[in-house]
Design an enzyme around this catalytic site. Structure first.
Site, mmCIF file in Angstrom:
data_model
loop_
_atom_site.group_PDB
_atom_site.id
_atom_site.type_symbol
_atom_site.label_atom_id
_atom_site.label_comp_id
_atom_site.label_asym_id
_atom_site.label_seq_id
_atom_site.Cartn_x
_atom_site.Cartn_y
_atom_site.Cartn_z
ATOM 1 N N GLU A 22 0.842 -1.212 0.000
ATOM 2 C CA GLU A 22 0.000 0.000 0.000
ATOM 3 C C GLU A 22 0.872 1.256 0.000
ATOM 4 O O GLU A 22 0.759 2.130 0.869
ATOM 5 C CB GLU A 22 -0.986 -0.027 1.173
ATOM 6 C CG GLU A 22 -1.918 -1.220 1.057
ATOM 7 C CD GLU A 22 -3.088 -1.248 2.046
ATOM 8 O OE1 GLU A 22 -3.106 -0.445 2.990
ATOM 9 O OE2 GLU A 22 -3.979 -2.095 1.856
ATOM 10 N N GLU A 32 -3.653 -9.099 -0.206
ATOM 11 C CA GLU A 32 -4.195 -8.957 1.155
ATOM 12 C C GLU A 32 -5.710 -8.935 1.055
ATOM 13 O O GLU A 32 -6.266 -8.266 0.190
ATOM 14 C CB GLU A 32 -3.665 -7.652 1.767
ATOM 15 C CG GLU A 32 -4.000 -7.498 3.234
ATOM 16 C CD GLU A 32 -3.329 -6.262 3.827
ATOM 17 O OE1 GLU A 32 -2.124 -6.020 3.566
ATOM 18 O OE2 GLU A 32 -4.022 -5.521 4.550
#
Ligand code: GAL
Length: 802
Positions: free
Chosen positions: A418, A497
């Protein structure tokens, strides 16, 4: 032959063999014992004359934060689990035997220090390493005084907070080694092994060696590489060695290779020997797994030609009540629990892992996504690694890839999670840095794909758009997995994820078929008086999904290579959706103490062949209250539920359902479930209304441990009624007493809001359970753990330590 003769000849052969064995000139010693520790900064402790008498003596690995108390005002904040950082000093005084260490190059190897470590030997500054997860080495040779007193000093600075989004721990929390080698030796991480061609008939094993060769003529150097199977049989030997720029290459051919896989993690041993003028100067043994894998745009991941859906989990590195102090058995226990659930993959979120984790993944059969960074140049927390990224990323990433490249378990490199530079306002930076990181990885290893874990799933994502990534990694956003083929024609998807479901073990909120997304948005505060989340799999973060919602999509779509669930285990810090007094996460499939939550059995029913019938919740409710009873099952067509002997009907999963459910008005007694296949009973289970707490039941996961000062036995404490039923809301305070050669390494109960110390000799039970971790000493004997609690019969367990 009579017995005497046969004994005699065997002894002779042994003697001859041992004469033939040349001693490895490389000495590798664990360097964990005998350190002194001081919490706080102080004047001149790096000086050899400094008096550290008042400092505490300890054995590494060590995490000082876990010893502290939770502090609402801690600068580490919510992310760090409200445990404080600070500055700490370590010193070790040691003497090296002249006869052994003379003429050797001597190195100290740190597997990881969190963070900003600085190291001195006998007052000489060796250097600084900001990254708290990277392994590093310093050469000590020229500063050492053989046969005399030497002092190594390490300063650890984790005072600038916050610098992490999760609990990082503080200190020399991984192992330390002392390596002594001849001046001509294999360099640190200087052996690289790949298996470029694997068929059932033959595997080609390519090996590259990097050698330290001061002043030696390279023509005097020879290398031998021998491959042994698990029985110790020599199965392949190197061919010709080709050398260029101090790099040496050779190839071995292995006939009929036994392949490494998640189900059969077969490991060969490669013994590499370095000779100068026919004299052995170095020897290194490396585990080798022979396997091949592929990611396919249509068919997902395959291992050795067979499709394998990656059912992986993300984990942070803390080990619950042990903090981040590495303990191999504690990691192994986590992996055993995950393996039994059907998990086959680990993502080292979001940093280079402890070497022991990868060794165990090789040995136990997990595929690994080995991750480097949680941020690049743009920060996520005020004092994080973004400040060091420009200066250190090349070195850190190189070292990680060099260190981890020989692990067969590692199948993907992730260069970031991220990453803020993925967003379109960073178009140039995102592509520039990604290109650079990929070139660093590819300069060392081209056998594994590179990925980043993106929470911006749009193809215009600056990192994805760079065209560098081998796989498209998407975090969350199920809707984007479903339209992946339109968005990314011809590309390969891995769900880096997923899920972020929220659950507290043993705590249930009805109706179970209504899903709560909490908090409303990541930045909108949320609270409840209880600070718990329902364990029915009906609660998730708004960016996530429940386990069932997620798994249905991953399972149904072959192009989805697999997923890494956030998370396998609860971890300290990030107690989403809550803040203080919540101090550890709710995301785990397994709680912080290692007790599975109910959804564990959903995965087990789906991803293993073991017969599963798991009925929940408990059966202690208010009279007349209607209770949602769920069952996860497999290997059967239907399940029948009985209340006090009366059938409540049979249920079966319809379509893609993953559980069955009955609404049952509570009446004290027994609920019994029976599963059937073609009318025949397959399994049965029951839950009973428990009475008041009566006694303490202790169950050790291992009753025999090794007396090496580090092995562990995890003892589960159950508060049970007079008939042995777990009391589902018991919170009795349990006191522990330990006799014999062991100590209590930590205590826990899995509650995310307990303010009790992890390092105490007592713990309250939480929803009926607690944990006491017993650690061996370097002395054999019987360790006896006694657990007492007011009004309850005492529990005792004996563990033999040898
Ligand atoms: C993700 C992030 C993880 C963790 C998780 C919690 O966005 O990558 O580190 O914070 O959210 O849901």
């Amino acid at each position: 032959m009579n017995r005497f003769v046969s004994f005699f000849s065997a002894a002779l052969i042994l003697t001859l063999l041992s004469c033939n064995v040349v001693k490895n000139p490389r000495l590798t010693d664990n360097f964990n014992d005998g350190w002194k520790f001081h919490l706080g900064d102080t004047i001149d402790p790096q000086s050899p004359e400094f008096n550290d008498q008042s400092w505490r003596m300890l054995t590494l690995p060590h995490d000082w934060s876990i010893e502290g108390s939770f502090d609402k005002n801690s600068k580490a904040g919510y992310g760090g689990g409200y445990l404080n950082g600070g500055i700490g000093w370590y010193r070790k005084t040691f003497i090296l035997d002249k006869n052994i260490y003379q003429d050797k190059d001597i190195f100290i190897d740190f597997d990881g220090v969190y963070c900003n470590s600085e190291v001195w030997i006998n007052g000489h500054y060796l250097g600084k390493r900001p990254n708290g997860y990277i392994s590093f080495q310093y050469e000590l040779t020229k500063y050492l005084k053989l046969g005399k007193r030497n002092v190594i000093a390490v300063r650890v600075d984790n005072s600038h907070q916050p610098n992490s989004r999760w609990y990082s721990g503080c200190g020399i929390y991984r192992n330390v080694w002392l390596n002594a080698v001849s001046p001509v030796h294999f360099k640190q991480w200087g052996i690289g092994i790949t298996t470029p061609k694997v068929t059932p008939q033959k595997a080609t094993i390519k090996t590259q060696f990097q050698i330290s060769l001061p002043g030696t003529d390279s023509s005097a150097v020879t290398i031998e590489a021998k491959l042994y199977d698990t029985e110790g049989k020599l199965v392949a030997q190197n061919g010709k060695v080709v050398s260029k720029d101090k790099k040496y290459n050779t190839t071995l051919e292995l006939i009929a290779p036994h392949l490494w896989s998640t189900e059969d993690p077969y490991l060969y041993k490669l013994v590499s020997q370095l000779y100068v003028n026919k004299k052995l100067t170095d020897q290194v043994t490396t585990q080798v797994g022979v396997r091949y894998f592929n990611f396919d745009a249509d068919n997902g991941f395959s291992l050795n030609g067979k499709p394998l859906k990656i059912v992986g989990v993300c984990n942070h590195h803390d080990l619950g009540c042990l903090g981040t102090a590495v303990n191999k058995r504690a990691i192994e226990r986590q992996l055993e629990i995950l393996k039994a659930m059907g998990c086959n993959g680990i993502r080292t979120s979001h940093n280079p892992p402890a070497p022991e984790l990868l060794d165990l993944c090789d040995k136990m059969g997990f595929v690994v996504m080995d991750e480097a960074f949680d941020m690049w140049e743009k920060s996520k927390t005020t004092f994080d690694y973004s400040h060091e990224f420009k200066k250190w990323h090349t070195r850190d990433l190189q070292d990680q890839v060099l260190r981890d490249r020989n692990h067969p378990s590692v199948v993907v490199w992730s260069v970031g999670n991220e990453i803020p530079e993925q967003w379109r306002d960073s178009l140039n930076a995102g592509a520039r840095i990604m290109k650079n990181l990929c070139s660093i990885v590819r300069s060392i290893d081209t056998t594994r794909p590179i990925v980043t874990a993106n929470n911006e799933p749009n193809p215009k994502n600056a990192i994805i758009n760079s065209g560098e990534t081998d796989l498209i990694g998407i975090n969350y956003h199920i809707e984007n997995w479903l339209k992946f083929k339109q968005d990314y024609p011809g590309k390969k998807l891995i769900v880096t994820e997923s899920t972020s479901a929220l659950q507290t073990r043993g705590w249930y909120q009805m109706p179970s078929d209504s899903i709560a997304r909490v908090p409303k948005r990541w930045d909108i505060p949320y609270s409840t008086p209880h600070h718990f989340c329902s364990a029915y799999d009906n609660c998730s973060a708004p960016w996530g999904s429940t386990h069932e919602e997620t798994w249905k999509v991953v399972k149904a779509n072959p192009y989805v290579s697999g997923m890494f669930v956030w998370t396998g285990f609860d971890y300290i810090g990030e107690p989403t959706p809550y803040t203080w007094p919540s101090r550890s996460s709710y995301f785990g499939i397994v709680d912080l103490a290692g007790f599975p939550k109910d959804v564990y059995y959903m995965y087990q029913s789906e991803c293993t062949t073991k017969t599963v019938l798991h009925l929940f919740p408990h059966w202690n409710w208010k009279p007349g209250q209607t209770v949602d009873m769920w069952a996860y099952y497999n290997n059967a067509d239907e399940v029948e539920l009985f209340l006090n002997g009366r059938s409540l009907g049979r249920q079966h999963k319809v379509g893609d359902q993953l559980h069955v459910m009955w609404k049952v008005p509570f009446e004290a007694g027994t609920l019994r479930a029976i599963s059937y296949k073609q009318g025949r009973q397959v399994a049965s289970t029951e839950v009973k209304t428990a009475g008041i707490p009566n006694r303490i039941r202790l169950t050790a996961d291992r009753r025999k441990i090794t007396a090496d000062g580090s092995d562990l036995s995890f003892v589960t404490i159950d508060i049970v009624d007079k008939d042995g039923n777990l009391v589902p809301d018991a919170d009795n305070l349990v006191k522990f007493q330990l006799e014999g050669p062991g100590k209590i390494a930590g205590v826990d109960n899995g509650s995310p809001i307990s303010m009790e110390s992890f390092k105490a000799d007592h713990r309250k039970a939480f929803n009926g359970k607690a944990l006491c971790v017993v650690q061996s000493k370097k002395r054999s004997g019987i360790i006896r753990l006694t657990a007492t609690s007011a009004g309850l019969a005492t529990g005792i367990v004996e563990i033999s330590s040898k």
